[in-house]
Design a protein around this motif. Structure first.
Motif, mmCIF file in Angstrom:
data_model
loop_
_atom_site.group_PDB
_atom_site.id
_atom_site.type_symbol
_atom_site.label_atom_id
_atom_site.label_comp_id
_atom_site.label_asym_id
_atom_site.label_seq_id
_atom_site.Cartn_x
_atom_site.Cartn_y
_atom_site.Cartn_z
ATOM 1 N N ARG A 250 -8.479 12.852 9.580
ATOM 2 C CA ARG A 250 -8.306 13.730 10.749
ATOM 3 C C ARG A 250 -7.480 14.966 10.401
ATOM 4 N NH1 ARG A 250 -10.057 11.069 15.320
ATOM 5 N NH2 ARG A 250 -10.295 8.812 15.125
ATOM 6 N N ILE A 251 -7.617 15.439 9.179
ATOM 7 C CA ILE A 251 -6.936 16.662 8.758
ATOM 8 C C ILE A 251 -7.834 17.832 9.144
ATOM 9 C CG2 ILE A 251 -5.864 17.905 6.854
ATOM 10 C CD1 ILE A 251 -5.780 15.181 5.361
ATOM 11 N N LYS A 252 -7.409 18.583 10.123
ATOM 12 C CA LYS A 252 -8.268 19.581 10.759
ATOM 13 C C LYS A 252 -8.860 20.571 9.757
ATOM 14 C CE LYS A 252 -9.909 20.720 14.778
ATOM 15 N NZ LYS A 252 -10.701 19.742 15.520
ATOM 16 N N GLY A 253 -10.176 20.646 9.745
ATOM 17 C CA GLY A 253 -10.881 21.649 8.958
ATOM 18 C C GLY A 253 -10.997 21.351 7.478
ATOM 19 N N ARG A 254 -10.420 20.237 6.996
ATOM 20 C CA ARG A 254 -10.431 19.954 5.558
ATOM 21 C C ARG A 254 -11.763 19.325 5.137
ATOM 22 N NH1 ARG A 254 -7.007 19.117 1.103
ATOM 23 N NH2 ARG A 254 -7.659 17.383 -0.222
ATOM 24 N N ASP A 255 -12.348 19.862 4.078
ATOM 25 C CA ASP A 255 -13.577 19.330 3.494
ATOM 26 C C ASP A 255 -13.581 19.747 2.029
ATOM 27 O OD1 ASP A 255 -16.083 18.535 2.722
ATOM 28 O OD2 ASP A 255 -17.182 19.801 4.121
ATOM 29 N N VAL A 256 -13.060 18.908 1.148
ATOM 30 C CA VAL A 256 -12.882 19.312 -0.250
ATOM 31 C C VAL A 256 -13.321 18.199 -1.204
ATOM 32 C CG1 VAL A 256 -10.964 20.882 0.281
ATOM 33 C CG2 VAL A 256 -10.489 18.512 -0.371
ATOM 34 N N ARG A 257 -13.622 18.622 -2.427
ATOM 35 C CA ARG A 257 -13.910 17.701 -3.514
ATOM 36 C C ARG A 257 -13.062 18.066 -4.729
ATOM 37 N NH1 ARG A 257 -18.907 17.977 -0.747
ATOM 38 N NH2 ARG A 257 -19.970 15.945 -0.654
ATOM 39 N N ARG A 258 -12.645 17.041 -5.451
ATOM 40 C CA ARG A 258 -11.926 17.238 -6.709
ATOM 41 C C ARG A 258 -12.581 16.355 -7.759
ATOM 42 N NH1 ARG A 258 -7.115 19.028 -8.982
ATOM 43 N NH2 ARG A 258 -6.392 17.782 -10.750
ATOM 44 N N LEU A 259 -12.809 16.932 -8.934
ATOM 45 C CA LEU A 259 -13.458 16.220 -10.014
ATOM 46 C C LEU A 259 -12.661 16.412 -11.300
ATOM 47 C CD1 LEU A 259 -15.852 14.649 -11.245
ATOM 48 C CD2 LEU A 259 -17.077 16.834 -11.411
ATOM 49 N N GLU A 260 -12.265 15.303 -11.912
ATOM 50 C CA GLU A 260 -11.585 15.325 -13.209
ATOM 51 C C GLU A 260 -12.440 14.547 -14.204
ATOM 52 O OE1 GLU A 260 -7.825 13.503 -12.607
ATOM 53 O OE2 GLU A 260 -7.087 15.045 -11.232
ATOM 54 N N ILE A 261 -12.763 15.175 -15.331
ATOM 55 C CA ILE A 261 -13.588 14.540 -16.357
ATOM 56 C C ILE A 261 -12.807 14.573 -17.670
ATOM 57 C CG2 ILE A 261 -15.873 14.451 -17.400
ATOM 58 C CD1 ILE A 261 -16.799 16.479 -15.271
ATOM 59 N N ILE A 262 -12.569 13.405 -18.247
ATOM 60 C CA ILE A 262 -11.784 13.315 -19.466
ATOM 61 C C ILE A 262 -12.673 12.806 -20.601
ATOM 62 C CG2 ILE A 262 -9.690 12.417 -20.550
ATOM 63 C CD1 ILE A 262 -9.180 14.094 -18.028
ATOM 64 N N PHE A 263 -12.738 13.595 -21.666
ATOM 65 C CA PHE A 263 -13.457 13.220 -22.882
ATOM 66 C C PHE A 263 -12.448 12.899 -23.984
ATOM 67 C CE2 PHE A 263 -15.913 16.252 -20.410
ATOM 68 C CZ PHE A 263 -17.188 15.702 -20.371
ATOM 69 N N GLU A 264 -12.946 12.545 -25.148
ATOM 70 C CA GLU A 264 -12.048 12.251 -26.266
ATOM 71 C C GLU A 264 -11.173 13.454 -26.629
ATOM 72 O OE1 GLU A 264 -13.737 9.485 -29.565
ATOM 73 O OE2 GLU A 264 -15.408 10.733 -28.853
ATOM 74 N N ARG A 265 -11.767 14.644 -26.592
ATOM 75 C CA ARG A 265 -11.046 15.823 -27.066
ATOM 76 C C ARG A 265 -11.019 16.964 -26.044
ATOM 77 N NH1 ARG A 265 -13.988 13.831 -31.340
ATOM 78 N NH2 ARG A 265 -15.747 15.202 -30.874
ATOM 79 N N ALA A 266 -11.345 16.676 -24.794
ATOM 80 C CA ALA A 266 -11.410 17.760 -23.813
ATOM 81 C C ALA A 266 -11.300 17.199 -22.400
ATOM 82 C CB ALA A 266 -12.716 18.543 -23.967
ATOM 83 N N ALA A 267 -11.061 18.102 -21.472
ATOM 84 C CA ALA A 267 -11.023 17.747 -20.050
ATOM 85 C C ALA A 267 -11.606 18.893 -19.243
ATOM 86 C CB ALA A 267 -9.592 17.462 -19.605
ATOM 87 N N ILE A 268 -12.319 18.541 -18.172
ATOM 88 C CA ILE A 268 -12.806 19.520 -17.194
ATOM 89 C C ILE A 268 -12.172 19.156 -15.861
ATOM 90 C CG2 ILE A 268 -14.820 20.487 -16.008
ATOM 91 C CD1 ILE A 268 -16.528 19.611 -18.390
ATOM 92 N N ILE A 269 -11.551 20.133 -15.211
ATOM 93 C CA ILE A 269 -10.888 19.896 -13.936
ATOM 94 C C ILE A 269 -11.441 20.865 -12.898
ATOM 95 C CG2 ILE A 269 -8.697 19.682 -12.717
ATOM 96 C CD1 ILE A 269 -8.917 17.832 -15.142
ATOM 97 N N LEU A 270 -12.053 20.341 -11.841
ATOM 98 C CA LEU A 270 -12.468 21.129 -10.686
ATOM 99 C C LEU A 270 -11.535 20.779 -9.549
ATOM 100 C CD1 LEU A 270 -14.407 23.011 -9.134
ATOM 101 C CD2 LEU A 270 -15.832 21.001 -8.665
ATOM 102 N N ASP A 271 -10.767 21.753 -9.104
ATOM 103 C CA ASP A 271 -9.737 21.508 -8.093
ATOM 104 C C ASP A 271 -10.156 22.081 -6.756
ATOM 105 O OD1 ASP A 271 -7.373 20.787 -6.899
ATOM 106 O OD2 ASP A 271 -6.215 22.450 -7.722
ATOM 107 N N ASP A 272 -10.282 21.214 -5.768
ATOM 108 C CA ASP A 272 -10.526 21.574 -4.375
ATOM 109 C C ASP A 272 -11.730 22.496 -4.179
ATOM 110 O OD1 ASP A 272 -8.482 19.963 -3.699
ATOM 111 O OD2 ASP A 272 -7.213 21.490 -2.787
ATOM 112 N N TYR A 273 -12.891 21.968 -4.561
ATOM 113 C CA TYR A 273 -14.143 22.645 -4.242
ATOM 114 C C TYR A 273 -14.421 22.485 -2.753
ATOM 115 C CZ TYR A 273 -19.147 23.109 -3.493
ATOM 116 O OH TYR A 273 -20.371 23.462 -2.979
ATOM 117 N N THR A 274 -14.757 23.586 -2.084
ATOM 118 C CA THR A 274 -15.066 23.579 -0.657
ATOM 119 C C THR A 274 -16.485 24.097 -0.463
ATOM 120 O OG1 THR A 274 -12.765 24.026 -0.092
ATOM 121 C CG2 THR A 274 -14.389 24.430 1.617
ATOM 122 N N PRO A 275 -17.397 23.275 0.061
ATOM 123 C CA PRO A 275 -18.779 23.722 0.212
ATOM 124 C C PRO A 275 -18.941 24.700 1.363
ATOM 125 C CG PRO A 275 -18.507 21.571 1.207
ATOM 126 C CD PRO A 275 -17.190 21.907 0.566
#
Length: 373
Positions: A250-275
């Motif tokens: 019930r957080i007004k207006g919030r609609d977000v996604r976060r994705l963290e991907i960890i590999f052996e030698r790297a990381a991809i971070i998507l912070d607060d994607y809003t469609p």
């Protein structure tokens, strides 16, 4: 001149979104050799259909859905109703020989989806499913990174996907009161919202071999049937693992996604994607590679790369990036060129199978090892 005449079943929020996307292609003359028109609309509430027709210059609002099926000029149907009615309308549209765009989730069970697939094949019509995040440039770009940098990144170790949204019946952008009724929505955040995320997990990381899950009903709105908190853990066929957290709150207006991907030698971070936004759609997308400086990826560059990848189509205001418009573009292109449509019913069926497995795990009480206090 080739003609595409589109009829809408359902005139709610998502139907308006699809109509706007289609209109931007029509008004932008994206397909100059094809005559595309919004030709009809039906809604069980006739007033909504009339408003929809007026706002989008739809040729006619009909009082009986059979008029859309019987109209030989209409060759495409958009099904934009609550989930409970998707299968029935789909079967009737297929029997009438119409090509179909149908919103997600497809139906309440995988057995029903198999009926839909059989009907589609028998009728020989095309059918695309509204798994719209497949057309979001940011997720497309992450997929390209994973594929192209496989040797640099090393093996996937783990991903964490969090997807949280205000209850879609609190006056938010996604307001849809029917999603509180299990007779129309069947289930909650995992089924109605995170089918997108389950589909993305398969798209980005491949098939799931095993899973475990917790499905919870914390809000008084849940009534023990519309879940509002799910944590699912996945073991991937290639040996990696990950988890998905799906929430209604019930957080007004919030609609977000976060994705963290960890590999052996790297990381991809998507912070607060809003469609849904036409401007900044995420707070940060960053790549960290061992021994290299952290790189922040600019949205404008990603959007340009995606635009190039789909052939630099003529678009009205191309800088206003919309996954819904790219989704409509892909569907119309497939129809015009008579090419396979994607994502199709079979792809959606795989996402539904994973969701059914999550619910099944929770229903059978297959709890993880109990922790003694």
């Amino acid at each position: 001149m080739q003609k595409i005449r589109i009829g809408f079943i359902g005139a709610g929020l998502i139907a308006h979104g699809h109509a706007l996307s289609l209109r931007s292609l029509i008004e932008g003359n994206t397909f100059p050799a094809v005559d595309v028109k919004l030709a009809g609309v039906y809604d069980s509430e006739s007033a909504k259909a009339s408003v929809f027709a007026e706002q989008h210059a739809v040729t006619t609002a009909v009082s009986d859905v059979e008029e859309l099926f019987a109209d030989s000029a209409i060759n495409v149907i958009y099904i934009c109703t609550p989930t409970a009615y998707h299968k029935s309308y789909f079967l009737r549209a297929a029997a009438a020989g119409k090509h179909i765009f149908v919103e997600k989730p497809l139906a309440f069970s995988t057995s029903e989806i198999k009926e839909m697939i059989a009907a589609q094949k028998k009728a020989g019509v095309a059918a695309q499913v509204g798994l719209v995040l497949r057309f979001e440039p940011i997720f497309w770009y992450i997929k390209q990174l994973i594929t192209r940098q496989r040797e640099v990144f090393g093996s996937l170790l783990h991903f964490h996907f969090r997807s949280d949204q205000e209850w879609p019946l609190c006056g938010s952008f996604h307001d849809s009161q029917w999603r509180a009724d299990p007779r129309e929505a069947f289930a909650g955040c995992l089924f109605e919202h995170s089918i997108h995320d389950v589909d993305l997990i398969r798209y980005l990381f491949g098939e799931v071999s095993e899973l475990s899950a917790f499905v919870n009903y914390r809000s008084d709105q849940s009534a023990g049937q519309i879940e509002d908190a799910v944590t699912a853990n996945f073991s991937l066929s290639d040996g990696g693992s990950g988890n998905l957290t799906s929430l209604y709150h019930r957080i007004k207006g919030r609609d977000v996604r976060r994705l963290e991907i960890i590999f052996e030698r790297a990381a991809i971070i998507l912070d607060d994607y809003t469609p849904g936004g036409f401007t900044q759609r995420y707070r940060e997308l960053a790549v960290e590679i061992s021994g290299q400086k952290r790189e922040r990826l600019e949205q404008a560059a990603i959007d340009r790369a995606y635009y190039e990848s789909v052939g630099r189509p003529s678009l009205l205001l191309p800088e206003m990036v919309s996954a819904y418009r790219y989704q409509a573009l892909a569907f119309l292109r497939s129809l015009i060129k008579r090419q396979p449509v994607f994502p199709n019913l079979e792809a959606a069926l795989q996402a539904h199978r994973l969701i059914e497995s999550i619910y099944s795990f929770a229903r059978r009480g297959q709890a993880l090892h109990k922790v003694s206090v």
